[in-house]
Design a protein around this motif. Structure first.
Motif, PDB file in Angstrom:
ATOM      1  N   TRP A 177       9.214   5.131  11.153  1.00 32.62           N
ATOM      2  CA  TRP A 177       8.165   4.120  11.179  1.00 32.62           C
ATOM      3  C   TRP A 177       6.770   4.744  11.166  1.00 32.62           C
ATOM      4  CZ3 TRP A 177       5.732  -0.008  10.316  1.00 32.62           C
ATOM      5  CH2 TRP A 177       4.658  -0.436  11.104  1.00 32.62           C
ATOM      6  N   LEU A 178       6.586   5.795  11.936  1.00 35.38           N
ATOM      7  CA  LEU A 178       5.249   6.392  12.028  1.00 35.38           C
ATOM      8  C   LEU A 178       4.789   6.987  10.702  1.00 35.38           C
ATOM      9  CD1 LEU A 178       2.843   6.951  13.730  1.00 35.38           C
ATOM     10  CD2 LEU A 178       3.920   9.065  14.504  1.00 35.38           C
ATOM     11  N   PRO A 179       5.566   7.868  10.056  1.00 34.21           N
ATOM     12  CA  PRO A 179       5.137   8.344   8.742  1.00 34.21           C
ATOM     13  C   PRO A 179       4.930   7.217   7.738  1.00 34.21           C
ATOM     14  CG  PRO A 179       7.219   9.394   9.403  1.00 34.21           C
ATOM     15  CD  PRO A 179       6.743   8.596  10.554  1.00 34.21           C
ATOM     16  N   VAL A 180       5.784   6.210   7.759  1.00 27.43           N
ATOM     17  CA  VAL A 180       5.625   5.088   6.826  1.00 27.43           C
ATOM     18  C   VAL A 180       4.300   4.374   7.079  1.00 27.43           C
ATOM     19  CG1 VAL A 180       6.483   2.775   6.284  1.00 27.43           C
ATOM     20  CG2 VAL A 180       8.061   4.699   6.349  1.00 27.43           C
ATOM     21  N   LEU A 181       4.018   4.095   8.349  1.00 29.24           N
ATOM     22  CA  LEU A 181       2.760   3.433   8.685  1.00 29.24           C
ATOM     23  C   LEU A 181       1.554   4.294   8.297  1.00 29.24           C
ATOM     24  CD1 LEU A 181       1.210   1.128  10.175  1.00 29.24           C
ATOM     25  CD2 LEU A 181       1.426   2.483  12.256  1.00 29.24           C
ATOM     26  N   ALA A 182       1.645   5.591   8.580  1.00 34.18           N
ATOM     27  CA  ALA A 182       0.520   6.479   8.287  1.00 34.18           C
ATOM     28  C   ALA A 182       0.244   6.535   6.792  1.00 34.18           C
ATOM     29  CB  ALA A 182       0.806   7.886   8.833  1.00 34.18           C
ATOM     30  N   LEU A 183       1.307   6.618   5.994  1.00 37.44           N
ATOM     31  CA  LEU A 183       1.138   6.653   4.539  1.00 37.44           C
ATOM     32  C   LEU A 183       0.600   5.331   4.014  1.00 37.44           C
ATOM     33  CD1 LEU A 183       4.096   8.582   2.895  1.00 37.44           C
ATOM     34  CD2 LEU A 183       1.655   8.895   2.520  1.00 37.44           C
ATOM     35  N   ALA A 184       1.134   4.223   4.536  1.00 40.81           N
ATOM     36  CA  ALA A 184       0.687   2.913   4.065  1.00 40.81           C
ATOM     37  C   ALA A 184      -0.794   2.707   4.389  1.00 40.81           C
ATOM     38  CB  ALA A 184       1.532   1.814   4.696  1.00 40.81           C
ATOM     39  N   LEU A 232      -2.355  13.159   8.736  1.00 45.45           N
ATOM     40  CA  LEU A 232      -1.521  12.399   9.671  1.00 45.45           C
ATOM     41  C   LEU A 232      -0.124  12.095   9.106  1.00 45.45           C
ATOM     42  CD1 LEU A 232      -1.264  11.153  12.396  1.00 45.45           C
ATOM     43  CD2 LEU A 232      -2.280   9.059  11.486  1.00 45.45           C
ATOM     44  N   PRO A 233      -0.018  11.519   7.907  1.00 41.01           N
ATOM     45  CA  PRO A 233       1.335  11.333   7.353  1.00 41.01           C
ATOM     46  C   PRO A 233       2.095  12.633   7.192  1.00 41.01           C
ATOM     47  CG  PRO A 233      -0.368  10.436   5.868  1.00 41.01           C
ATOM     48  CD  PRO A 233      -1.050  10.803   7.117  1.00 41.01           C
ATOM     49  N   ALA A 281       3.301  13.605  10.640  1.00 43.70           N
ATOM     50  CA  ALA A 281       4.337  12.689  11.114  1.00 43.70           C
ATOM     51  C   ALA A 281       5.673  12.969  10.423  1.00 43.70           C
ATOM     52  CB  ALA A 281       3.895  11.241  10.865  1.00 43.70           C
ATOM     53  N   LEU A 282       5.633  13.207   9.122  1.00 40.80           N
ATOM     54  CA  LEU A 282       6.862  13.513   8.399  1.00 40.80           C
ATOM     55  C   LEU A 282       7.448  14.847   8.826  1.00 40.80           C
ATOM     56  CD1 LEU A 282       6.516  12.430   4.670  1.00 40.80           C
ATOM     57  CD2 LEU A 282       8.371  11.949   6.258  1.00 40.80           C
ATOM     58  N   ALA A 323       0.821  -1.198   0.000  1.00 38.10           N
ATOM     59  CA  ALA A 323       0.000   0.000   0.000  1.00 38.10           C
ATOM     60  C   ALA A 323       0.858   1.251   0.000  1.00 38.10           C
ATOM     61  CB  ALA A 323      -0.923   0.002   1.219  1.00 38.10           C
ATOM     62  N   LEU A 324       2.053   1.160   0.586  1.00 39.30           N
ATOM     63  CA  LEU A 324       2.938   2.322   0.588  1.00 39.30           C
ATOM     64  C   LEU A 324       3.321   2.699  -0.839  1.00 39.30           C
ATOM     65  CD1 LEU A 324       4.655   4.400   2.077  1.00 39.30           C
ATOM     66  CD2 LEU A 324       6.463   2.695   2.213  1.00 39.30           C
ATOM     67  N   TRP A 350      -3.065   5.006   4.773  1.00 43.14           N
ATOM     68  CA  TRP A 350      -3.846   5.849   3.873  1.00 43.14           C
ATOM     69  C   TRP A 350      -4.023   5.137   2.533  1.00 43.14           C
ATOM     70  CZ3 TRP A 350      -2.959   8.259  -0.863  1.00 43.14           C
ATOM     71  CH2 TRP A 350      -3.901   9.221  -1.249  1.00 43.14           C
ATOM     72  N   THR A 361       1.111   9.538  16.918  1.00 38.81           N
ATOM     73  CA  THR A 361       1.555   8.332  17.614  1.00 38.81           C
ATOM     74  C   THR A 361       1.001   7.105  16.907  1.00 38.81           C
ATOM     75  OG1 THR A 361      -0.404   8.305  19.006  1.00 38.81           O
ATOM     76  CG2 THR A 361       1.503   9.473  19.858  1.00 38.81           C
ATOM     77  N   SER A 362       1.650   5.967  17.126  1.00 37.63           N
ATOM     78  CA  SER A 362       1.028   4.734  16.684  1.00 37.63           C
ATOM     79  C   SER A 362       0.553   4.030  17.934  1.00 37.63           C
ATOM     80  CB  SER A 362       2.007   3.890  15.871  1.00 37.63           C
ATOM     81  OG  SER A 362       2.703   2.990  16.660  1.00 37.63           O
ATOM     82  N   TYR A 363      -0.740   3.779  17.993  1.00 40.76           N
ATOM     83  CA  TYR A 363      -1.299   3.252  19.234  1.00 40.76           C
ATOM     84  C   TYR A 363      -2.060   1.956  18.977  1.00 40.76           C
ATOM     85  CZ  TYR A 363      -6.384   3.865  19.992  1.00 40.76           C
ATOM     86  OH  TYR A 363      -7.739   3.705  20.025  1.00 40.76           O
ATOM     87  N   GLU A 396      -2.767   1.411  15.035  1.00 40.96           N
ATOM     88  CA  GLU A 396      -3.393   2.510  14.323  1.00 40.96           C
ATOM     89  C   GLU A 396      -2.576   3.762  14.558  1.00 40.96           C
ATOM     90  OE1 GLU A 396      -7.763   3.686  13.094  1.00 40.96           O
ATOM     91  OE2 GLU A 396      -7.415   2.319  14.760  1.00 40.96           O
ATOM     92  N   PRO A 397      -2.215   4.470  13.493  1.00 43.50           N
ATOM     93  CA  PRO A 397      -1.538   5.745  13.692  1.00 43.50           C
ATOM     94  C   PRO A 397      -2.574   6.829  13.952  1.00 43.50           C
ATOM     95  CG  PRO A 397      -1.658   5.245  11.355  1.00 43.50           C
ATOM     96  CD  PRO A 397      -2.362   4.120  12.074  1.00 43.50           C
ATOM     97  N   THR A 398      -2.328   7.646  14.951  1.00 45.56           N
ATOM     98  CA  THR A 398      -3.293   8.693  15.317  1.00 45.56           C
ATOM     99  C   THR A 398      -2.546   9.978  15.639  1.00 45.56           C
ATOM    100  OG1 THR A 398      -3.144   8.132  17.653  1.00 45.56           O
ATOM    101  CG2 THR A 398      -4.869   7.032  16.391  1.00 45.56           C
TER     102      THR A 398
END
Lengths: 176, 176
Positions: free
Chosen positions: B94-101, A95-96, A99-100, A16-17, B103, A129-131, B127-129
């Motif tokens: 990791w957080l930006p990568v997770l958030a983008l993925a 959010l991305p 985060a970036l 998905a990335l 999305w 955050t990732s929660y 879940e990224p928040t």
DNA sequence: TAACACGGTTCGGTGAATGAACTAACATGG
DNA sequence: CCATGTTAGTTCATTCACCGAACCGTGTTA
């Protein structure tokens, strides 16, 4: 980034990335989205703020409209003028982007943060955050395990990494 | 993305996002970081998994090492072999990568999620928040206000957008 | 001694990014 | 009524990055 508009994309990544990067991974695109989230709507305002070549801006806006991130909307008839407004899908890029940007602030900034983001209702500062949905705790990378999902079905790659990642895998554990 | 290695960058953006994109915004770079977070370490594994030209991979790895995202490490002497390991700075991507993925999963995926990320201690999904440091609540974009920070000091841009963004501004409110 | 593996570098061709010039529709001021 | 300005682009020549294929150096294996 280059070569993603016609044919030369991240196909075969089963990720998905990679799909996301085909939409928002080209040069300038994420800065355009950021400006749109701030409330920039007009062609000329994007151009003046970003110092981006008009031809590139025009092409990026079209791509973003096509992807459903922005909506092109006529806001006056004479002379005909359109504006580009963030859709709900585009708003989820917040959010991305945050985060970036915060990663950049922490590791690449010299004189402290450029912009601060606050919760309007209580004034507190924001943090991405990732929660964990289940236990509610904040989760760092060393507590994360990747598991393959249904979308991975059509993946036929045979390299060592792809094979290893078709089974549950603890993040940062060496591959293969 | 292109033109960021020598001289042609996002200078003048006074924005941490632009700085971050100069490091991880080029074509392939974020996919390399993602693989590195999975645990990929060797040149040949990156290359096989990503189908990336060797010359580009070589250049990207050098950039990431220079930026402190990866560390190049000799893991055997005969024959001399190096591996690329994620640094703590890189782990924070990791957080930006997770958030983008995520999305991408929500809006561009067809057959459901490709990969699921779980909390190893409780098994729950991640879940990224964006959450509020003060009240602890989860914050959506319409509750966010941008305020200029100290890092914005040297900003001399005079366009309407830059002027408007030097004062507190509710996200999505039209500019100017 | 030949073939192979790994981790690159070099090279020519292609396509995208860039800045400057140009276009089109309408507005404004004199 | 004409000249000038504004907005939102398009066109064009140049520059630059990406691409794939070939090549290279070191060391290992058959």
């Amino acid at each position: 980034m280059a070569g993603m508009a016609l044919g030369k994309n991240y196909d075969g990544q089963s990720c998905a990335l990679a799909s996301a990067l085909e939409v928002i991974g080209e040069r300038w695109t994420l800065l355009i989205v950021r400006d749109a989230l701030y409330g920039v709507r007009r062609f000329g305002d994007f151009q003046a703020h970003l110092d981006i070549p008009k031809a590139v801006l025009s092409q990026r806006l079209s791509t973003l409209v096509e992807a459903g991130v922005l909506e092109r909307r006529r806001y006056q008839e004479t002379p005909p003028r359109d504006e580009y407004v963030v859709t709900p899908v585009g708003q989820e890029l917040w959010l991305p982007v945050l985060a970036l940007a915060q990663w950049g602030e922490r590791h690449l900034s010299t004189r402290g943060p450029h912009r601060l983001f606050h919760h309007v209702t209580c004034g507190g500062r924001l943090e991405p955050t990732s929660y964990c949905r289940t236990c509610g705790g904040l989760v760092t990378l060393d507590e994360v395990e990747m598991r393959p999902g249904p979308g991975l079905a059509g993946d036929t790659r045979q390299d060592q990494v792809s094979l290893a990642l078709r089974t549950p895998h603890r993040m940062l554990d060496p591959i293969p």
